[in-house]
Design a protein around this motif. Structure first.
Motif, PDB file in Angstrom:
ATOM      1  N   ALA A  15       0.831  -1.202   0.000  1.00  0.00           N
ATOM      2  CA  ALA A  15       0.000   0.000   0.000  1.00  0.00           C
ATOM      3  C   ALA A  15       0.869   1.257   0.000  1.00  0.00           C
ATOM      4  O   ALA A  15       0.620   2.207  -0.775  1.00  0.00           O
ATOM      5  CB  ALA A  15      -0.935  -0.014   1.196  1.00  0.00           C
ATOM      6  N   ASP A  16       1.883   1.261   0.866  1.00  0.00           N
ATOM      7  CA  ASP A  16       2.783   2.415   0.892  1.00  0.00           C
ATOM      8  C   ASP A  16       3.528   2.565  -0.429  1.00  0.00           C
ATOM      9  O   ASP A  16       3.733   3.689  -0.930  1.00  0.00           O
ATOM     10  CB  ASP A  16       3.792   2.267   2.035  1.00  0.00           C
ATOM     11  N   LEU A  17       3.926   1.435  -1.029  1.00  0.00           N
ATOM     12  CA  LEU A  17       4.660   1.489  -2.290  1.00  0.00           C
ATOM     13  C   LEU A  17       3.789   2.065  -3.409  1.00  0.00           C
ATOM     14  O   LEU A  17       4.252   2.896  -4.213  1.00  0.00           O
ATOM     15  CB  LEU A  17       5.140   0.083  -2.663  1.00  0.00           C
ATOM     16  N   GLU A  72       2.402   9.080  -6.037  1.00  0.00           N
ATOM     17  CA  GLU A  72       2.852  10.424  -5.669  1.00  0.00           C
ATOM     18  C   GLU A  72       4.046  10.850  -6.534  1.00  0.00           C
ATOM     19  O   GLU A  72       4.132  12.025  -6.966  1.00  0.00           O
ATOM     20  CB  GLU A  72       3.229  10.441  -4.191  1.00  0.00           C
ATOM     21  N   HIS A  73       4.952   9.914  -6.795  1.00  0.00           N
ATOM     22  CA  HIS A  73       6.097  10.216  -7.649  1.00  0.00           C
ATOM     23  C   HIS A  73       5.639  10.527  -9.078  1.00  0.00           C
ATOM     24  O   HIS A  73       6.170  11.471  -9.739  1.00  0.00           O
ATOM     25  CB  HIS A  73       7.064   9.037  -7.648  1.00  0.00           C
ATOM     26  N   GLU A  74       4.674   9.786  -9.562  1.00  0.00           N
ATOM     27  CA  GLU A  74       4.131  10.028 -10.895  1.00  0.00           C
ATOM     28  C   GLU A  74       3.481  11.416 -10.976  1.00  0.00           C
ATOM     29  O   GLU A  74       3.683  12.156 -11.947  1.00  0.00           O
ATOM     30  CB  GLU A  74       3.119   8.928 -11.244  1.00  0.00           C
ATOM     31  N   MET A  75       2.699  11.756  -9.925  1.00  0.00           N
ATOM     32  CA  MET A  75       2.060  13.069  -9.917  1.00  0.00           C
ATOM     33  C   MET A  75       3.099  14.194  -9.845  1.00  0.00           C
ATOM     34  O   MET A  75       2.938  15.246 -10.480  1.00  0.00           O
ATOM     35  CB  MET A  75       1.094  13.144  -8.720  1.00  0.00           C
ATOM     36  N   GLN A  76       4.134  13.958  -9.048  1.00  0.00           N
ATOM     37  CA  GLN A  76       5.169  14.979  -8.925  1.00  0.00           C
ATOM     38  C   GLN A  76       5.849  15.227 -10.274  1.00  0.00           C
ATOM     39  O   GLN A  76       6.159  16.378 -10.633  1.00  0.00           O
ATOM     40  CB  GLN A  76       6.200  14.545  -7.888  1.00  0.00           C
ATOM     41  N   ARG A  77       6.089  14.167 -11.034  1.00  0.00           N
ATOM     42  CA  ARG A  77       6.703  14.326 -12.350  1.00  0.00           C
ATOM     43  C   ARG A  77       5.798  15.110 -13.286  1.00  0.00           C
ATOM     44  O   ARG A  77       6.253  15.960 -14.076  1.00  0.00           O
ATOM     45  CB  ARG A  77       7.023  12.936 -12.921  1.00  0.00           C
ATOM     46  N   VAL A  78       4.485  14.827 -13.231  1.00  0.00           N
ATOM     47  CA  VAL A  78       3.526  15.553 -14.073  1.00  0.00           C
ATOM     48  C   VAL A  78       3.498  17.036 -13.694  1.00  0.00           C
ATOM     49  O   VAL A  78       3.508  17.932 -14.561  1.00  0.00           O
ATOM     50  CB  VAL A  78       2.126  14.915 -13.960  1.00  0.00           C
ATOM     51  N   ASP A 131     -10.769  14.956   0.515  1.00  0.00           N
ATOM     52  CA  ASP A 131     -10.728  13.906   1.545  1.00  0.00           C
ATOM     53  C   ASP A 131      -9.293  13.735   2.011  1.00  0.00           C
ATOM     54  O   ASP A 131      -8.347  14.052   1.291  1.00  0.00           O
ATOM     55  CB  ASP A 131     -11.272  12.578   0.991  1.00  0.00           C
ATOM     56  N   ASP A 132      -9.151  13.195   3.254  1.00  0.00           N
ATOM     57  CA  ASP A 132      -7.804  13.004   3.796  1.00  0.00           C
ATOM     58  C   ASP A 132      -7.007  11.980   2.996  1.00  0.00           C
ATOM     59  O   ASP A 132      -5.766  11.975   3.050  1.00  0.00           O
ATOM     60  CB  ASP A 132      -7.880  12.554   5.254  1.00  0.00           C
ATOM     61  N   SER A 133      -7.728  11.096   2.265  1.00  0.00           N
ATOM     62  CA  SER A 133      -7.016  10.080   1.487  1.00  0.00           C
ATOM     63  C   SER A 133      -6.546  10.598   0.137  1.00  0.00           C
ATOM     64  O   SER A 133      -5.857   9.867  -0.579  1.00  0.00           O
ATOM     65  CB  SER A 133      -7.927   8.853   1.283  1.00  0.00           C
ATOM     66  N   VAL A 145      -6.577   6.180  -5.576  1.00  0.00           N
ATOM     67  CA  VAL A 145      -5.449   5.639  -4.817  1.00  0.00           C
ATOM     68  C   VAL A 145      -5.819   4.290  -4.190  1.00  0.00           C
ATOM     69  O   VAL A 145      -5.050   3.318  -4.232  1.00  0.00           O
ATOM     70  CB  VAL A 145      -5.006   6.636  -3.738  1.00  0.00           C
ATOM     71  N   GLU A 146      -6.998   4.208  -3.613  1.00  0.00           N
ATOM     72  CA  GLU A 146      -7.445   2.958  -2.984  1.00  0.00           C
ATOM     73  C   GLU A 146      -7.617   1.847  -4.007  1.00  0.00           C
ATOM     74  O   GLU A 146      -7.310   0.686  -3.735  1.00  0.00           O
ATOM     75  CB  GLU A 146      -8.759   3.204  -2.249  1.00  0.00           C
TER      76      GLU A 146
END
Length: 422
Positions: free
Chosen positions: A33-35, A41-47, A99-101, A124-125
């Protein structure tokens, strides 16, 4: 029916598998889940970094920030907000409740301004669920495989002990001729070896007790009876003085008490040896013995016909009765030229099993038969076998008789107990 030992083994093996899966699978699920979250998150950061670089170039050329250009970089359930240096805000993408998620990534634009990309927690879920699903399926498959393997192992490990428990029960009921199998499990093999040794020792002990009871019955009661008759005759002789006759009467009373005591002890011994008897259908038991005897080398060469009027309830020791019937069938096979007939019937006071030639007449009263015990010549192997059969019959509480004509027809007479009389 599943035994308690099998249930415990099954629960232990399956429980151990569940524990192993839980100890490995739960931490692994959290790691996955963390991975997944870090990857997204890494993908979004690159975008966001790419979009920030594009917007910086546009601002240098004084080009306005178009909403359509922002939407080109968005995926499902994502939104992006651009705040220019002068405070102008441009929004693009799906609108959803924060949402917090949710994953939120922010990047600064050269020349001023800020770019914020948000991805819905639902996406994400779903990504986490897709990553964990193979792990869950693998755990279920391992659990199912372990349950099947545990059931197989539990049956294999518990079966020897269940069989040994049955053998021990049979020994307790007086059936000492048990075929105890050998096992690969050392503990079960050790128990089986002990049971074989115990069965042999108990069989020898019971055989000695049986022989002692039979010998005592004849070696003690017969002389006592003869002494009683001699003293009775001496008492009534005319030459016997009255004082001597009175003493003889006292001696006769003592001898009578001694004979009664011996008979009571022998009766108690017979009752003790019959404590391992079972309530059975005598006709069904005889039929089973005949079926087994037909498989022997002698039985395969002879024709046996069984006759019975129906169920014959009895209380007997199956092992001793089986041995006795096999002796009678072997004797009939050697001395009966025609078809061997075995019939089973319930009489007024006894249960009768008759083994003999089909051509011999069946009519006749009890007076046409004589009891074997005490009427057999010594030194003849056949007659010695019949003597052992007579001893077995007496051990069963009955007796063995045959025709006075010397035929090979034998009648086993067993007492009607409470079970058979009912």
């Amino acid at each position: 029916m599943t035994g308690p030992m099998r249930d415990r083994l099954l629960a232990l093996l399956v429980g151990g598998t569940v524990a192993v899966i839980a100890l490995y699978g739960v931490p692994r699920a959290y790691v996955l889940a963390d991975l997944v979250e870090h990857q997204q998150e890494h993908e979004m950061q690159r975008v966001v970094d790419t979009m920030a670089a594009v917007l910086a170039v546009q601002e240098e050329r004084d080009l306005p920030v178009a909403r359509s250009s922002l939407e080109q970089a968005l995926g499902e359930a994502e939104s992006i907000v651009h705040v220019a240096a002068d405070g102008t805000t441009t929004r693009a993408g799906d609108s959803f409740e924060p949402d917090d998620s949710d994953l939120v990534v922010t990047a600064s634009v050269d020349g001023g301004g800020r770019l914020t990309l948000t991805r819905s927690g639902t996406v994400v879920e779903e990504g986490v669920a897709d990553a964990i699903m193979p792990l869950v399926l693998l755990g279920v498959a391992l659990l199912a495989a372990s349950a099947v393997a545990a059931l197989f192992l539990a049956r294999r490990l518990s079966r020897p002990f269940q069989e040994l428990a049955g053998v021990a029960t049979a020994l307790g009921q007086g059936r000492f001729h048990q075929d105890v199998p050998h096992y690969a499990v050392p503990e079960a093999e050790a128990i089986g070896t002990a049971l074989r040794r115990s069965a042999a020792q108990l069989d020898a002990l019971v055989q000695r007790e049986r022989e002692f009871a039979v010998n005592a019955s004849h070696e003690l009661l017969t002389p006592i009876t003869g002494l009683n008759l001699q003293l009775e005759d001496l008492r009534h002789w005319p030459e016997t003085a009255p004082a001597v006759a009175e003493e003889l009467a006292t001696a006769l009373e003592t001898i009578d008490r001694l004979g009664s005591t011996i008979q009571e002890l022998l009766a108690q011994d017979r009752d003790t040896r019959r404590t391992g008897t079972l309530d059975v259908d005598l006709a069904a038991l005889v039929r089973h013995v005949i079926a087994d005897w037909r498989q022997t080398e002698t039985g395969q060469r002879r024709e046996v016909r069984f006759e019975s009027s129906g169920t014959v309830p009895a209380r007997v020791a199956p092992e001793e009765l089986t041995e006795l019937l096999e002796m009678l069938l072997d004797h009939a096979a050697r001395h009966t030229p025609g078809v061997i007939v075995v019939d089973c019937a319930e009489l007024d006071t006894h249960l009768r099993v008759r083994v003999g030639d089909a051509d011999q007449p069946t009519a006749g009263s009890a007076a046409t038969h004589r009891q074997l015990q005490g009427a057999l010549p010594a030194g003849d192997d056949v007659e010695q076998g019949l003597e052992k059969a007579a001893e077995l019959a007496e051990a069963l509480g009955g007796y063995l008789v045959r025709d006075e004509s010397g035929s090979s027809r034998f009648l086993l007479m067993l007492p009607r107990t409470a079970a058979s009389a009912g």
